[in-house]
Design a protein around this motif. Structure first.
Motif, PDB file in Angstrom:
ATOM      1  N   ARG A  11      42.058  50.907  33.933  1.00 44.34           N
ATOM      2  CA  ARG A  11      42.921  50.543  32.796  1.00 44.34           C
ATOM      3  C   ARG A  11      42.323  51.006  31.464  1.00 44.34           C
ATOM      4  O   ARG A  11      42.984  51.682  30.675  1.00 44.34           O
ATOM      5  CB  ARG A  11      43.082  49.014  32.805  1.00 44.34           C
ATOM      6  CG  ARG A  11      43.850  48.441  31.651  1.00 44.34           C
ATOM      7  CD  ARG A  11      43.560  46.938  31.535  1.00 44.34           C
ATOM      8  NE  ARG A  11      42.184  46.689  31.111  1.00 44.34           N
ATOM      9  CZ  ARG A  11      41.421  45.718  31.566  1.00 44.34           C
ATOM     10  NH1 ARG A  11      41.837  44.873  32.475  1.00 44.34           N
ATOM     11  NH2 ARG A  11      40.180  45.575  31.106  1.00 44.34           N
ATOM     12  N   ASP A  92      46.576  40.528  39.374  1.00 45.36           N
ATOM     13  CA  ASP A  92      47.359  39.823  38.353  1.00 45.36           C
ATOM     14  C   ASP A  92      48.404  40.690  37.650  1.00 45.36           C
ATOM     15  O   ASP A  92      49.594  40.398  37.697  1.00 45.36           O
ATOM     16  CB  ASP A  92      46.437  39.098  37.339  1.00 45.36           C
ATOM     17  CG  ASP A  92      45.383  39.987  36.697  1.00 45.36           C
ATOM     18  OD1 ASP A  92      45.357  41.200  36.990  1.00 45.36           O
ATOM     19  OD2 ASP A  92      44.587  39.466  35.891  1.00 45.36           O
ATOM     20  N   ASN A  96      46.332  46.187  35.744  1.00 51.12           N
ATOM     21  CA  ASN A  96      45.050  45.930  36.418  1.00 51.12           C
ATOM     22  C   ASN A  96      45.120  46.294  37.892  1.00 51.12           C
ATOM     23  O   ASN A  96      44.173  46.064  38.635  1.00 51.12           O
ATOM     24  CB  ASN A  96      44.679  44.446  36.320  1.00 51.12           C
ATOM     25  CG  ASN A  96      44.297  44.045  34.915  1.00 51.12           C
ATOM     26  OD1 ASN A  96      43.942  44.903  34.107  1.00 51.12           O
ATOM     27  ND2 ASN A  96      44.359  42.757  34.632  1.00 51.12           N
ATOM     28  N   ASP A 131      46.750  32.026  41.419  1.00 48.07           N
ATOM     29  CA  ASP A 131      45.587  31.629  40.623  1.00 48.07           C
ATOM     30  C   ASP A 131      46.041  31.272  39.210  1.00 48.07           C
ATOM     31  O   ASP A 131      46.324  32.143  38.399  1.00 48.07           O
ATOM     32  CB  ASP A 131      44.562  32.774  40.584  1.00 48.07           C
ATOM     33  CG  ASP A 131      43.310  32.385  39.802  1.00 48.07           C
ATOM     34  OD1 ASP A 131      43.212  31.206  39.393  1.00 48.07           O
ATOM     35  OD2 ASP A 131      42.451  33.258  39.611  1.00 48.07           O
ATOM     36  N   ARG A 134      45.157  32.865  35.766  1.00 45.19           N
ATOM     37  CA  ARG A 134      45.787  34.092  35.278  1.00 45.19           C
ATOM     38  C   ARG A 134      46.658  33.841  34.044  1.00 45.19           C
ATOM     39  O   ARG A 134      46.878  34.754  33.263  1.00 45.19           O
ATOM     40  CB  ARG A 134      46.610  34.725  36.403  1.00 45.19           C
ATOM     41  CG  ARG A 134      45.705  35.336  37.461  1.00 45.19           C
ATOM     42  CD  ARG A 134      46.467  35.739  38.678  1.00 45.19           C
ATOM     43  NE  ARG A 134      45.629  36.524  39.582  1.00 45.19           N
ATOM     44  CZ  ARG A 134      46.010  36.900  40.789  1.00 45.19           C
ATOM     45  NH1 ARG A 134      47.204  36.559  41.237  1.00 45.19           N
ATOM     46  NH2 ARG A 134      45.199  37.615  41.543  1.00 45.19           N
ATOM     47  N   ARG A 137      44.237  34.374  31.494  1.00 49.71           N
ATOM     48  CA  ARG A 137      43.857  35.804  31.463  1.00 49.71           C
ATOM     49  C   ARG A 137      44.915  36.630  30.735  1.00 49.71           C
ATOM     50  O   ARG A 137      44.584  37.480  29.909  1.00 49.71           O
ATOM     51  CB  ARG A 137      43.681  36.340  32.893  1.00 49.71           C
ATOM     52  CG  ARG A 137      42.326  36.025  33.502  1.00 49.71           C
ATOM     53  CD  ARG A 137      42.252  36.504  34.950  1.00 49.71           C
ATOM     54  NE  ARG A 137      42.412  37.938  35.135  1.00 49.71           N
ATOM     55  CZ  ARG A 137      41.412  38.828  35.120  1.00 49.71           C
ATOM     56  NH1 ARG A 137      40.177  38.440  34.895  1.00 49.71           N
ATOM     57  NH2 ARG A 137      41.649  40.111  35.338  1.00 49.71           N
ATOM     58  N   ARG A 140      44.651  36.123  27.176  1.00 44.93           N
ATOM     59  CA  ARG A 140      43.459  36.818  26.654  1.00 44.93           C
ATOM     60  C   ARG A 140      43.707  38.318  26.517  1.00 44.93           C
ATOM     61  O   ARG A 140      43.341  38.936  25.518  1.00 44.93           O
ATOM     62  CB  ARG A 140      42.265  36.554  27.581  1.00 44.93           C
ATOM     63  CG  ARG A 140      41.053  37.400  27.266  1.00 44.93           C
ATOM     64  CD  ARG A 140      39.814  36.892  27.953  1.00 44.93           C
ATOM     65  NE  ARG A 140      39.813  37.031  29.399  1.00 44.93           N
ATOM     66  CZ  ARG A 140      39.532  38.162  30.046  1.00 44.93           C
ATOM     67  NH1 ARG A 140      39.271  39.276  29.369  1.00 44.93           N
ATOM     68  NH2 ARG A 140      39.522  38.199  31.372  1.00 44.93           N
ATOM     69  N   ARG A 144      43.564  40.701  23.225  1.00 45.81           N
ATOM     70  CA  ARG A 144      42.729  41.897  23.141  1.00 45.81           C
ATOM     71  C   ARG A 144      43.554  43.135  22.771  1.00 45.81           C
ATOM     72  O   ARG A 144      43.140  43.959  21.981  1.00 45.81           O
ATOM     73  CB  ARG A 144      42.026  42.135  24.480  1.00 45.81           C
ATOM     74  CG  ARG A 144      41.148  43.369  24.419  1.00 45.81           C
ATOM     75  CD  ARG A 144      40.657  43.769  25.778  1.00 45.81           C
ATOM     76  NE  ARG A 144      39.783  42.767  26.363  1.00 45.81           N
ATOM     77  CZ  ARG A 144      39.324  42.855  27.623  1.00 45.81           C
ATOM     78  NH1 ARG A 144      39.666  43.872  28.380  1.00 45.81           N
ATOM     79  NH2 ARG A 144      38.546  41.918  28.109  1.00 45.81           N
ATOM     80  N   ARG A 183      35.922  34.238  25.822  1.00 48.22           N
ATOM     81  CA  ARG A 183      36.186  35.675  25.706  1.00 48.22           C
ATOM     82  C   ARG A 183      37.390  35.922  24.801  1.00 48.22           C
ATOM     83  O   ARG A 183      37.380  36.836  23.978  1.00 48.22           O
ATOM     84  CB  ARG A 183      36.423  36.282  27.092  1.00 48.22           C
ATOM     85  CG  ARG A 183      35.168  36.226  27.964  1.00 48.22           C
ATOM     86  CD  ARG A 183      35.378  36.957  29.263  1.00 48.22           C
ATOM     87  NE  ARG A 183      35.461  38.399  29.062  1.00 48.22           N
ATOM     88  CZ  ARG A 183      35.790  39.256  30.021  1.00 48.22           C
ATOM     89  NH1 ARG A 183      36.065  38.816  31.225  1.00 48.22           N
ATOM     90  NH2 ARG A 183      35.838  40.546  29.772  1.00 48.22           N
TER      91      ARG A 183
HETATM   92  N1  CTP Z   1      41.798  39.952  39.080  1.00 51.41           N
HETATM   93  C1  CTP Z   1      42.969  39.274  39.372  1.00 51.41           C
HETATM   94  N2  CTP Z   1      43.062  37.928  39.128  1.00 51.41           N
HETATM   95  C2  CTP Z   1      42.020  37.255  38.591  1.00 51.41           C
HETATM   96  C3  CTP Z   1      40.829  37.942  38.278  1.00 51.41           C
HETATM   97  C4  CTP Z   1      40.755  39.294  38.532  1.00 51.41           C
HETATM   98  O1  CTP Z   1      43.927  39.874  39.844  1.00 51.41           O
HETATM   99  N3  CTP Z   1      42.113  35.948  38.361  1.00 51.41           N
HETATM  100  C5  CTP Z   1      41.716  41.403  39.419  1.00 51.41           C
HETATM  101  C6  CTP Z   1      42.379  42.326  38.419  1.00 51.41           C
HETATM  102  O2  CTP Z   1      42.877  43.421  39.145  1.00 51.41           O
HETATM  103  C7  CTP Z   1      41.220  42.761  37.540  1.00 51.41           C
HETATM  104  C8  CTP Z   1      40.085  42.848  38.546  1.00 51.41           C
HETATM  105  O3  CTP Z   1      40.362  41.807  39.480  1.00 51.41           O
HETATM  106  O4  CTP Z   1      41.465  43.993  36.905  1.00 51.41           O
HETATM  107  C9  CTP Z   1      38.707  42.678  37.936  1.00 51.41           C
HETATM  108  O5  CTP Z   1      38.620  41.456  37.281  1.00 51.41           O
HETATM  109  P1  CTP Z   1      37.701  41.204  36.016  1.00 51.41           P
HETATM  110  O6  CTP Z   1      36.442  41.980  36.141  1.00 51.41           O
HETATM  111  O7  CTP Z   1      37.642  39.743  35.793  1.00 51.41           O
HETATM  112  O8  CTP Z   1      38.580  41.745  34.819  1.00 51.41           O
HETATM  113  P2  CTP Z   1      38.883  43.168  34.252  1.00 51.41           P
HETATM  114  O9  CTP Z   1      40.296  43.510  34.551  1.00 51.41           O
HETATM  115  O10 CTP Z   1      37.842  44.142  34.630  1.00 51.41           O
HETATM  116  O11 CTP Z   1      38.917  42.881  32.702  1.00 51.41           O
HETATM  117  P3  CTP Z   1      37.779  42.643  31.636  1.00 51.41           P
HETATM  118  O12 CTP Z   1      37.829  43.892  30.819  1.00 51.41           O
HETATM  119  O13 CTP Z   1      38.309  41.471  30.900  1.00 51.41           O
HETATM  120  O14 CTP Z   1      36.513  42.385  32.360  1.00 51.41           O
END
Ligand code: CTP
Length: 381
Positions: A11, A92, A96, A131, A134, A137, A140, A144, A183
């Motif tokens: 992403r 989510d 992502n 979850d 989310r 998330r 958040r 961002r 965050r």
């Molecule tokens: N993920 C999800 N649901 C969550 C946590 C994570 O679906 N509750 C999935 C998403 O595909 C996410 C990936 O796991 O992109 C990695 O999660 P994380 O490292 O927490 O977030 P990032 O997307 O990498 O974002 P950040 O830049 O905030 O770390």
């Protein structure tokens, strides 16, 4: 066995943003095979490994099914026959849920790239609801990416509303919620985090005290958002941002601190700002005794930074109300300097010790602050 880069790294590369950590997804492997290749499992019942050479995370493709309430209630199914698409659909947001193979080819079965281009935060599938974290998330990510023009898709907001109404947010642990809050507060537009939580009724579940401010007279809720916005604009640290968020909650500050197990530094500043903000705003009108009391309460002689953070939070509050400068800050710094200029040495030289020394020190500081307030009044007239 196939290895894909997934999640945030894909992403953020497409967005042209710096990539902080890379997550890898492994399709067609088993736990045994990963261990044989030298990857180290991170936990006993979680199909995730660390590459000891790079420190990066490798997860086996899995499907996830919820089996109960709360975060403990997950059943993982990781096996070599779980496909890339099956793994990505449980994620989510579409942005992502993209993957990239080792040749740099993009796999995007849920149209994340299109949503990225159109600046939309959209859930991938109904599995989103498995979850409740989310909800936080998404808020958040909205904070961002707000500067890039992102917004939450209406159908995703609706799903988030349903999650709020289900009561599931109550099952989140303080630690998981705080991590998201922390965050989000450090993002470029933290006020958008609160606004999105409000839009999906999650604020009422998570911080009803703050939600109520939006119905309060003088629009205390919008003012809190404005203070938070200023704190981010002025690149204030986490404790100052937390204090800006909680400053109008009065006697509920402690309950909110506890609910999220905020770190001590945040808790402390929030309580102090809640209690003494009005003093700070009226600094030039305070008499010497009240000023001294304030400095003592803050233990400013030993903890100067905490007092600076206090001033900063109050200044952000004033700027949030449209104030352009905040002379109260320098006035209080001047008071600290005056009180600090009192020499302990000369009192000790007079033979004072213990309580008597403490009382004499206080009396001398009071005199110094009287002189300070008098000269400030003289200058003003
Ligand atoms: N993920 C999800 N649901 C969550 C946590 C994570 O679906 N509750 C999935 C998403 O595909 C996410 C990936 O796991 O992109 C990695 O999660 P994380 O490292 O927490 O977030 P990032 O997307 O990498 O974002 P950040 O830049 O905030 O770390």
């Amino acid at each position: 066995m196939q290895i894909y880069k997934v999640g945030g790294a894909v992403r953020d590369r497409l967005l042209g943003r710096p990539v902080s950590d890379v997550d890898w997804l492994v399709v067609g492997a088993t736990v045994e095979k990963m261990q044989a290749l030298g990857y180290r499992p991170v936990g006993a019942d979680f199909p995730v490994f660390i590459d000891p050479k790079s420190g990066q995370e490798y997860a086996l493709a899995r499907t996830e099914r919820k089996s109960g309430r709360g975060y403990g209630g997950f059943v993982f199914h990781a096996s070599p026959d779980v496909t890339l698409e099956q793994d990505l659909i449980r994620r989510d947001l579409t942005i992502n849920a993209m993957a990239e193979d080792q040749q740099g080819n993009l796999y995007d079965p849920y149209f994340g790239k299109k949503d990225l281009d159109q600046r939309i935060l959209r859930h991938v599938s109904p599995a989103f609801a498995e979850d409740p974290l989310r909800v936080l998330r998404v808020a958040r990510f909205a904070a961002r990416y707000a500067p890039l023009g992102f917004r939450v898709a209406p159908e995703t907001l609706e799903l988030m509303r349903q999650i709020s109404a289900s009561g599931e947010l109550q099952a989140l642990t303080a630690e998981r919620s705080w991590k998201e809050i922390e965050r989000a507060l450090m993002e470029e537009q933290p006020q958008v985090f609160i606004q999105v939580l409000r839009d999906c009724d999650a604020l009422r579940e998570l911080m009803p005290e703050l939600d109520a401010l939006f119905a309060a007279p003088q629009d205390a809720g919008m003012h809190t958002l404005a203070a938070l916005e200023q704190a981010a604009k002025h690149q204030q640290p986490l404790n100052v941002r937390w204090a800006c968020l909680t400053q109008a909650l009065g006697t509920a500050i402690n309950a909110v601190n506890q609910r999220f197990k905020a770190p001590r530094e945040c808790q402390e500043l929030a309580l102090l700002v809640g209690e003494f903000q009005a003093h700070c705003h009226r600094a030039q009108q305070l008499d010497a005794a009240t000023l001294l009391d304030l400095l003592q309460k803050f233990d400013v002689y030993r903890r100067p930074q905490r007092f600076e953070d206090f001033i900063a939070a109050c200044e952000m509050d004033a700027r949030g109300r449209g104030g352009e400068d905040y002379p109260q800050g320098d006035y209080l710094r001047g008071a600290v300097a005056a009180a600090k200029a009192v020499e302990v040495k000369s009192l000790v030289a007079q033979g004072l010790t213990g309580q008597a020394l403490g009382a004499a020190l206080k009396a001398e500081r009071l005199k110094a602050l009287e002189a300070y307030t008098q000269s400030a009044i003289a200058q003003r007239n």
